[in-house]
Design a protein around this motif. Structure first.
Motif, PDB file in Angstrom:
ATOM      1  N   LEU A 167       0.816  -1.110   0.010  1.00 35.38           N
ATOM      2  CA  LEU A 167       0.017  -0.033   0.023  1.00 35.38           C
ATOM      3  C   LEU A 167       0.929   1.083   0.119  1.00 35.38           C
ATOM      4  CD1 LEU A 167      -2.552  -0.937   2.597  1.00 35.38           C
ATOM      5  CD2 LEU A 167      -2.670  -1.553   0.207  1.00 35.38           C
ATOM      6  N   GLN A 175       2.220  -0.058   4.137  1.00 36.37           N
ATOM      7  CA  GLN A 175       2.073  -1.585   4.460  1.00 36.37           C
ATOM      8  C   GLN A 175       2.653  -2.457   3.204  1.00 36.37           C
ATOM      9  OE1 GLN A 175      -1.479  -2.561   6.192  1.00 36.37           O
ATOM     10  NE2 GLN A 175      -0.842  -4.446   6.880  1.00 36.37           N
ATOM     11  N   ILE A 244      -7.260  -1.895 -10.950  1.00 40.12           N
ATOM     12  CA  ILE A 244      -8.750  -1.697 -11.218  1.00 40.12           C
ATOM     13  C   ILE A 244      -8.349  -0.433 -12.413  1.00 40.12           C
ATOM     14  CG2 ILE A 244     -11.110  -1.098 -10.834  1.00 40.12           C
ATOM     15  CD1 ILE A 244     -10.454  -2.159  -8.023  1.00 40.12           C
ATOM     16  N   LEU A 251      -8.362   3.342 -10.950  1.00 40.53           N
ATOM     17  CA  LEU A 251      -9.219   3.421  -9.869  1.00 40.53           C
ATOM     18  C   LEU A 251      -8.221   3.512  -8.594  1.00 40.53           C
ATOM     19  CD1 LEU A 251     -12.837   2.455  -9.228  1.00 40.53           C
ATOM     20  CD2 LEU A 251     -11.328   2.082  -7.314  1.00 40.53           C
ATOM     21  N   ARG A 252      -7.796   4.420  -7.755  1.00 43.32           N
ATOM     22  CA  ARG A 252      -7.031   4.382  -6.723  1.00 43.32           C
ATOM     23  C   ARG A 252      -7.675   4.219  -5.414  1.00 43.32           C
ATOM     24  NH1 ARG A 252      -1.925   5.572  -8.581  1.00 43.32           N
ATOM     25  NH2 ARG A 252      -2.061   6.536 -10.634  1.00 43.32           N
ATOM     26  N   GLY A 253      -9.027   4.697  -5.186  1.00 44.94           N
ATOM     27  CA  GLY A 253      -9.489   4.416  -3.711  1.00 44.94           C
ATOM     28  C   GLY A 253      -9.554   5.698  -3.160  1.00 44.94           C
ATOM     29  N   ALA A 254      -9.997   5.918  -1.965  1.00 41.69           N
ATOM     30  CA  ALA A 254     -10.146   7.100  -1.096  1.00 41.69           C
ATOM     31  C   ALA A 254      -8.595   7.566  -0.847  1.00 41.69           C
ATOM     32  CB  ALA A 254     -11.037   6.942   0.115  1.00 41.69           C
ATOM     33  N   HIS A 255      -7.650   6.330  -0.390  1.00 40.20           N
ATOM     34  CA  HIS A 255      -6.494   6.631   0.022  1.00 40.20           C
ATOM     35  C   HIS A 255      -5.319   6.119  -0.783  1.00 40.20           C
ATOM     36  CE1 HIS A 255      -9.357   5.782   3.401  1.00 40.20           C
ATOM     37  NE2 HIS A 255      -8.881   6.756   3.915  1.00 40.20           N
ATOM     38  N   GLY A 256      -5.714   5.751  -2.205  1.00 45.60           N
ATOM     39  CA  GLY A 256      -4.737   5.210  -2.930  1.00 45.60           C
ATOM     40  C   GLY A 256      -4.551   3.454  -2.614  1.00 45.60           C
ATOM     41  N   PHE A 257      -5.229   2.852  -1.966  1.00 43.82           N
ATOM     42  CA  PHE A 257      -4.997   1.378  -1.503  1.00 43.82           C
ATOM     43  C   PHE A 257      -6.157   0.585  -2.396  1.00 43.82           C
ATOM     44  CE2 PHE A 257      -4.064   3.361   2.948  1.00 43.82           C
ATOM     45  CZ  PHE A 257      -2.851   3.901   2.504  1.00 43.82           C
ATOM     46  N   ALA A 258      -6.582   0.849  -3.281  1.00 42.73           N
ATOM     47  CA  ALA A 258      -7.601   0.181  -4.005  1.00 42.73           C
ATOM     48  C   ALA A 258      -6.908  -1.029  -4.762  1.00 42.73           C
ATOM     49  CB  ALA A 258      -8.435   0.788  -4.972  1.00 42.73           C
ATOM     50  N   GLY A 259      -7.544  -2.041  -5.253  1.00 33.98           N
ATOM     51  CA  GLY A 259      -7.062  -3.020  -6.053  1.00 33.98           C
ATOM     52  C   GLY A 259      -6.484  -4.331  -5.119  1.00 33.98           C
ATOM     53  N   GLU A 260      -6.423  -4.456  -4.090  1.00 33.01           N
ATOM     54  CA  GLU A 260      -5.717  -5.480  -3.325  1.00 33.01           C
ATOM     55  C   GLU A 260      -6.552  -6.903  -3.410  1.00 33.01           C
ATOM     56  OE1 GLU A 260      -2.850  -5.806  -1.613  1.00 33.01           O
ATOM     57  OE2 GLU A 260      -2.357  -3.675  -2.254  1.00 33.01           O
TER      58      GLU A 260
ATOM     59  N   THR B 230     -16.568   8.914  -1.653  1.00 33.40           N
ATOM     60  CA  THR B 230     -16.073   7.857  -2.257  1.00 33.40           C
ATOM     61  C   THR B 230     -16.675   6.706  -1.017  1.00 33.40           C
ATOM     62  OG1 THR B 230     -14.155   8.861  -3.418  1.00 33.40           O
ATOM     63  CG2 THR B 230     -13.994   6.387  -2.730  1.00 33.40           C
ATOM     64  N   HIS B 247     -15.589   9.495  -5.811  1.00 30.71           N
ATOM     65  CA  HIS B 247     -15.610  10.774  -6.129  1.00 30.71           C
ATOM     66  C   HIS B 247     -16.966  11.333  -6.486  1.00 30.71           C
ATOM     67  CE1 HIS B 247     -11.342  10.405  -5.380  1.00 30.71           C
ATOM     68  NE2 HIS B 247     -11.164   9.718  -6.506  1.00 30.71           N
ATOM     69  N   VAL B 332     -13.684  -3.922   0.358  1.00 32.89           N
ATOM     70  CA  VAL B 332     -12.690  -2.664   0.944  1.00 32.89           C
ATOM     71  C   VAL B 332     -11.320  -2.876   0.348  1.00 32.89           C
ATOM     72  CG1 VAL B 332     -11.643  -2.085   3.006  1.00 32.89           C
ATOM     73  CG2 VAL B 332     -14.190  -1.959   2.895  1.00 32.89           C
ATOM     74  N   ASN B 333     -10.814  -4.173   0.451  1.00 34.44           N
ATOM     75  CA  ASN B 333      -9.516  -4.203  -0.007  1.00 34.44           C
ATOM     76  C   ASN B 333      -9.489  -3.997  -1.504  1.00 34.44           C
ATOM     77  OD1 ASN B 333      -8.339  -5.115   2.128  1.00 34.44           O
ATOM     78  ND2 ASN B 333      -9.034  -7.274   1.990  1.00 34.44           N
ATOM     79  N   LEU B 334     -10.566  -4.164  -2.252  1.00 33.79           N
ATOM     80  CA  LEU B 334     -10.526  -3.858  -3.495  1.00 33.79           C
ATOM     81  C   LEU B 334     -10.708  -2.534  -4.090  1.00 33.79           C
ATOM     82  CD1 LEU B 334     -12.604  -6.426  -5.805  1.00 33.79           C
ATOM     83  CD2 LEU B 334     -10.201  -5.985  -6.107  1.00 33.79           C
ATOM     84  N   LEU B 335     -11.575  -1.772  -3.063  1.00 37.57           N
ATOM     85  CA  LEU B 335     -12.228  -0.507  -3.639  1.00 37.57           C
ATOM     86  C   LEU B 335     -11.505   0.793  -2.644  1.00 37.57           C
ATOM     87  CD1 LEU B 335     -15.809  -1.490  -4.384  1.00 37.57           C
ATOM     88  CD2 LEU B 335     -13.924  -0.794  -5.957  1.00 37.57           C
ATOM     89  N   ASP B 336     -10.893   0.399  -1.473  1.00 40.45           N
ATOM     90  CA  ASP B 336     -10.340   1.461  -0.509  1.00 40.45           C
ATOM     91  C   ASP B 336     -11.495   2.620  -0.478  1.00 40.45           C
ATOM     92  OD1 ASP B 336      -9.034   3.054   1.081  1.00 40.45           O
ATOM     93  OD2 ASP B 336      -7.858   3.714  -0.838  1.00 40.45           O
ATOM     94  N   PRO B 337     -12.907   2.387   0.003  1.00 38.32           N
ATOM     95  CA  PRO B 337     -13.700   3.530   0.050  1.00 38.32           C
ATOM     96  C   PRO B 337     -13.426   4.129   1.207  1.00 38.32           C
ATOM     97  CG  PRO B 337     -14.838   1.441   0.790  1.00 38.32           C
ATOM     98  CD  PRO B 337     -13.453   1.158   0.179  1.00 38.32           C
ATOM     99  N   GLU B 338     -13.814   5.484   1.472  1.00 39.19           N
ATOM    100  CA  GLU B 338     -13.595   6.137   2.638  1.00 39.19           C
ATOM    101  C   GLU B 338     -14.771   5.640   3.803  1.00 39.19           C
ATOM    102  OE1 GLU B 338     -12.190   8.940   4.942  1.00 39.19           O
ATOM    103  OE2 GLU B 338     -11.541   8.596   2.870  1.00 39.19           O
ATOM    104  N   VAL B 366      -6.915  -4.958   4.795  1.00 40.00           N
ATOM    105  CA  VAL B 366      -5.477  -4.982   4.704  1.00 40.00           C
ATOM    106  C   VAL B 366      -4.849  -3.519   5.073  1.00 40.00           C
ATOM    107  CG1 VAL B 366      -5.019  -4.372   2.208  1.00 40.00           C
ATOM    108  CG2 VAL B 366      -3.459  -5.928   3.665  1.00 40.00           C
TER     109      VAL B 366
END
Lengths: 411, 411
Positions: A167, A175, A244, A251-260, B230, B247, B332-338, B366
């Motif tokens: 991340l 992390q 993604i 698509l990075r998500g709210a904190h840049g942690f998307a896609g895990e 988000t 967004h 949440v791991n995929l999308l990292d929403p707020e 994660v």
């Protein structure tokens, strides 16, 4: 001083924008003429000629001796992006290797170095920060060697992109379970180590992102995706990374942690994962888990064993395929991508992963669009990887505003 | 005839755009003055006055007798969106109820009708198309009644939005496992039935989407999200619907089918789901599954039993919470929403769902951002639902181009 209403400032802003437009047009065409550029961007030929002269002077474009007649009229001298001058330095730090590449303005990989190392935190109780600094220093050493080779080709880095297996935000690895890293200021540590080896790189612009995101960018910019712009990109390494891409944007998500996607749960009571959860996809389909289950030494060995019909290898690959299909069905149900692109180790293993993977996906994807014959599953291009994506991110910045990179930064 | 270079055509396009700008500004403010609108949108006061006059004439705005002095200078007559004239008709067809609402330009729900019906395909072998037509005809009947009540309030529908529990694209329900629908042309069937009851609605613009997407839009436009833009929105009904907002925009995916969190696998060998898979989230946390596991008649009964400490109800809720947490950790791991917003039946059941849900999410997300005390889990607003989102989609179109709706369509 900034006077946004002053005509001169506006005009120079417009010229700056048009320099980028012309450079990007030549970059996309590969080879073209002033007349074709003018037709393409909707500027007059004299305006384009003036912009081209400046880009030639600054070393972003070169003229080839030959002429050809394009559809836009009389023959013209061929323009190409320069294969010298500003280049992108891409650095991928993964769990068991470091890859560095230098990509020129034509998009060609000109220098490439890969070293296989075990970057994992050897002892969970040891000083993880020191380990991280050591790994980044090794990456800087490989980068310095690559830059030396690049300098001999008259290429100077316009910036560096770091692809990291975890991340990433704000230049730090928040992390990276597989490396045992927490809150590692990766950009700073890398820059310090690189500047020590090559003082000319002081102040080099740095950017960093998750390696899966970088690999997806490489696929988008250098791959063979055709019209595909909404897809899920998986990279199988020690970890399983995911990115993604929606309508051509990450698509990075709210904190840049998307896609895990590697930490999607495929068996709630499965083996403990380094992320703290249980039964994550990477405990079945990650490289280490897969090799251990198959009793293979490395990926070529695994492919050989599968080819030879060794039952243990086939069973491990079928299980990995089933778990990939299960996790992907969740991702597909959530995201509705046009396709799934499998990179990293997976392209080499598709013949054995695919049957269970596609069966699971067909059973569990609710839209009915993921039948085994739908062709929505595809290997990543063999010419793309995260280091190339990291370098491309630098080139993207150069193409977007060449004037900002007009004085080459030493390397 | 379209002459894009003709000055007059350009000017009328600009005026049309500015009418929308002024109407949206008044709509967002609720109450304002010409001077405040001018200050806000950056047009001159005479220009704003002329636009306001037209919007008053067309019935989109009204003046209130009172005056007030805003920050923008001398006192002015108060402008408000009209609470008569064009309105949004929102229709939610869910598995066990139909809700219809009529929302005026101020954003207020003026008429609302809910009927509890079992819309499920009674017999899987019966004619599902006839069932679907019947359900849509019942929805049209309820809508016709609501429009009659709205007409008495001098409200006329500018369009209708249909919220449907399944995969929706191109005006049709591609698949709705809980209704047993496949390829049902929902907009056409609804429009035919409504026109028969209220001929004035012939030609009424229709739009349709998944009910979870519509509920998320309602939350975004009418909810209490503050700066949250988000998020993942879950609606617990017979099915578990999901919508992804990034967004401030719905993520619809390549075919419009994104968000199907109800079909994330939480136990690969779990009960068979109507979608064809096994162990989908909705087999544990959907309303029907939850009530059956708890031995409860309906959601209020379930809440009463849980309140009374009945072990079977508590166990069913804990299991649903655990499975929600497991599926959400994947999302949440995929999308990292707020944040995750829980709507439908969940807000009423949160005290009993939350402990297992947050524990699972904390263990499996994660990023480490999903600790139980992080406040990232929140109930949907009590004033939002999918029918309101469907009506809002119509109002959004009216606000974006009021002139297109200047001649009220009969209802």
């Amino acid at each position: 001083m900034n006077h946004p209403t002053e005509p001169k400032a506006d005009k120079s802003g417009v010229r700056r924008h048009n320099l980028s437009l012309v450079l990007r047009t030549v970059h996309e065409a590969g080879e073209t003429t002033r007349a074709a550029v003018a037709a393409r961007v909707g500027l007059t030929r004299p305006a384009v000629s003036s912009l081209v002269e400046q880009l030639l002077d600054l070393g972003f474009l070169v003229e080839s001796g030959k002429t050809f007649s394009g559809q836009a009229g009389r023959p013209g001298t061929v323009l190409k992006p320069a294969d010298t001058g500003p280049a992108g330095l891409g650095v991928e730090i993964n769990v068991d290797y470091v890859t560095v590449c230098v990509v020129d303005l034509t998009g060609t990989d000109r220098v490439r170095r890969t070293e296989h190392l075990d970057n994992r935190d050897a002892d969970a109780d040891a000083d993880a920060d020191a380990d991280a600094a050591g790994v980044l220093a090794r990456a800087a050493r490989i980068a310095a060697e690559a830059l030396e080779a690049a300098a001999a080709l008259r290429l100077a880095p316009a910036g560096a992109g770091l692809a990291l297996p975890g991340l990433v935000s704000g230049g730090s690895v928040r992390q990276a379970p597989n490396l045992g890293w927490n809150e590692v200021p990766a950009e700073t540590l890398f820059a310090e180590a690189l500047t020590e080896l090559r003082p000319g790189t002081a102040g080099l612009p740095l950017t960093s992102d998750n390696e899966a995101n970088m690999a997806a960018l490489a696929e988008l910019w250098f791959g063979e995706l055709g019209d595909l712009r909404t897809f899920l990109h998986l990279t199988g390494e020690i970890g399983v990374g995911g990115a993604i891409v929606v309508h051509g944007e990450l698509l990075r998500g709210a904190h840049g942690f998307a896609g895990e996607i590697g930490h999607l749960v495929v068996d709630a009571e499965g083996p403990r994962c380094r992320c703290g959860s249980r039964g994550c996809l990477e405990q079945y389909a990650g490289q280490a888990a897969l090799l251990a289950a198959a009793g293979a030494d490395d990926v070529p060995d695994l492919a050989r064993r599968a080819e030879a019909g060794e039952p243990r290898a086939l069973a491990a690959l079928a299980e990995a395929g089933r778990m990939l299909g299960r996790a992907l069905s969740g991702a597909v149900n959530l995201l509705d991508p046009e396709a799934v692109v499998l990179g990293g180790i997976y392209p080499h293993l598709l013949p054995w992963l695919t049957p269970a993977l596609t069966a699971e996906l067909a059973d569990r994807a609710v839209s009915g669009l993921w039948t085994p014959d739908a062709g929505r599953l595809r290997p990543a291009s063999t010419t793309t990887d995260a280091s190339r994506g990291a370098a491309a991110l630098v080139l993207h910045d150069v193409l977007a505003d060449p004037l900002a990179y007009a004085t080459p930064i030493g390397g």
